[in-house]
Design a protein around this motif. Structure first.
Motif, short mmCIF file in Angstrom:
data_model
loop_
_atom_site.label_atom_id
_atom_site.label_comp_id
_atom_site.label_asym_id
_atom_site.label_seq_id
_atom_site.Cartn_x
_atom_site.Cartn_y
_atom_site.Cartn_z
N ASP A 76 40.39 34.71 46.11
CA ASP A 76 41.79 35.31 45.91
C ASP A 76 42.25 35.79 47.23
OD1 ASP A 76 41.81 35.01 43.25
OD2 ASP A 76 40.45 36.71 42.75
N SER A 123 38.74 36.15 49.03
CA SER A 123 37.56 36.70 48.75
C SER A 123 36.63 35.46 48.21
CB SER A 123 37.94 37.43 47.43
OG SER A 123 38.20 36.73 46.41
N ASP A 171 35.64 34.72 45.57
CA ASP A 171 36.38 33.91 44.33
C ASP A 171 37.67 33.31 44.80
OD1 ASP A 171 34.58 34.76 42.63
OD2 ASP A 171 35.49 36.91 42.44
N PRO A 182 41.38 44.31 46.87
CA PRO A 182 40.66 43.32 45.89
C PRO A 182 39.79 44.28 45.13
CG PRO A 182 39.60 43.34 48.08
CD PRO A 182 40.70 43.97 48.29
N SER A 183 39.07 43.60 44.10
CA SER A 183 38.20 44.36 43.19
C SER A 183 36.82 44.25 43.95
CB SER A 183 38.14 43.59 42.03
OG SER A 183 37.62 42.42 41.98
N GLY A 184 36.02 45.22 43.46
CA GLY A 184 34.68 45.16 44.17
C GLY A 184 34.49 45.80 45.28
N ARG A 207 35.73 51.07 51.83
CA ARG A 207 34.96 49.97 51.30
C ARG A 207 34.84 48.85 52.16
NH1 ARG A 207 33.93 51.71 45.86
NH2 ARG A 207 32.92 49.77 45.54
N TYR A 262 34.47 44.74 52.02
CA TYR A 262 34.70 43.50 51.24
C TYR A 262 34.33 42.26 52.02
CZ TYR A 262 37.52 46.71 48.69
OH TYR A 262 38.07 47.88 47.85
#
Length: 329
Positions: free
Chosen positions: A312, A308, A310, A200-202, A289, A291
């Motif tokens: 997702d 996530s 959000d 995922p992003s972030g 990372r 998450y």
């Protein structure tokens, strides 16, 4: 998690407990040497196990093995071949592992230790899995026999287990997976709810993350060169008996409810029950990372979804997944 293996039968040689109970007892007698009262580390009575079944696609089942994680039991065998490794809390705040095999079978797995009530709920996500364990409390055995799984222990499959004379009991019982399965079922049998895919992003860059149990801790150190997390236990690098470092592609730190159960060990300590059905917070470690995520498992028959903030999906990386079932704070 690469898919390997062909569709063959789960090889069972039980032939009926009632017809073969005497032979099984004689075969198991040599294995029982050095065990605590009742032939296992928890105490147990004789029982009868159902035969292994295939799912609707004719696929053999996944193999789940309860693995000792006390310091005296290390280093383990075969843990590096597991597709998924669950770490759960047991008596005294210590941890015990459940390794799940679907894409490859190691030559030997262990040390094998006893089952817990929580295992039955956790394993409902798979279709009639094999559960290899050393024994269980007598009043837990009927629940194991009623569960939708096939028990594999020294009484039901004596020739599938060996004792290592160079290690002290009860940390010396090992399973030969090829004596209970001809071939692994393949990746499709891993109905955990986890899905491989892009990150995922972030996320927050992390070089090292420590996860604590009341009386145990796991540390995961990211290796950018090897693209995996190096596993340490209680401050020491975690290796296999062959000297290979244990690694994880993804680590899921899952906050769960850990409560008292109706069972106690032979010392009178209450056995914790880890609830894996429900929802809660999680942290997913992958690609160096961390998450933030939420986990959800609506029923015992479902896998666990990761999302996530959000909403997702949070995918896992290709390779071994370690799941740390920690008490929600």
């Amino acid at each position: 998690m690469a898919t390997v293996g062909t569709e063959r039968g789960a090889r069972r040689r039980r032939g009926g407990r009632r017809a073969g109970v005497l032979l099984a007892a004689l075969l198991a007698a040599g294995l029982a040497a050095g065990c605590t009262s009742g032939g296992s580390d928890d105490g147990r009575g004789p029982r009868e196990s159902p035969g292994a079944t295939r799912d609707g696609d004719g696929r053999p089942p996944v193999l789940a093995v309860k693995i000792d994680n006390a310091p005296a039991a290390r280093p383990p065998s075969g843990l590096d071949a597991a597709d998924v490794v669950y770490a759960e809390q047991v008596e005294g705040g210590l941890s015990r592992l459940m390794a799940v095999y679907a894409t490859r079978l190691p030559e030997s797995v262990g040390p094998v230790r006893s089952a817990r009530e929580s295992d039955l709920e956790l394993l409902r996500q798979f279709d009639e899995p094999l559960l290899a364990f050393s024994g269980a409390q007598s009043k837990l055995l009927p629940l194991i026999d009623e569960a939708p799984l096939t028990p594999v222990d020294p009484q039901s499959e004596a020739d599938a287990f060996t004792r290592d004379s160079g290690r002290a009991a009860p940390h010396n019982l090992y399973l030969r997976p090829d004596r209970v399965l001809d071939d692994p079922p393949g990746e499709a049998a891993l109905t955990t709810g986890f899905h491989e895919g892009p990150a995922p992003s972030g996320g927050t860059p992390e070089e090292e993350v420590t996860v604590r149990f009341p009386a145990a801790r796991f540390t995961f150190t990211w290796s950018d060169a090897d693209r995996n997390w190096k596993v340490s236990m209680d401050g020491s690098p975690a290796n296999t008996r062959d000297g290979d470092r244990l690694t994880a592609a993804t680590v899921v730190v899952q906050d769960v409810t850990v409560r008292s159960s109706g069972f106690r060990d032979f010392l009178g300590n209450n056995t914790p029950y880890t609830e894996t059905v429900g929802s809660g917070k999680a942290t997913v470690l992958r690609d160096g990372r961390a998450y933030p995520a939420s986990w959800s498992r609506p029923s015992a028959e479902d896998g666990t979804s990761l999302t996530s903030p959000d909403g997702d999906p949070v995918n896992v990386a290709a390779g071994p997944v370690w799941v740390l079932l920690t008490s929600a704070r």
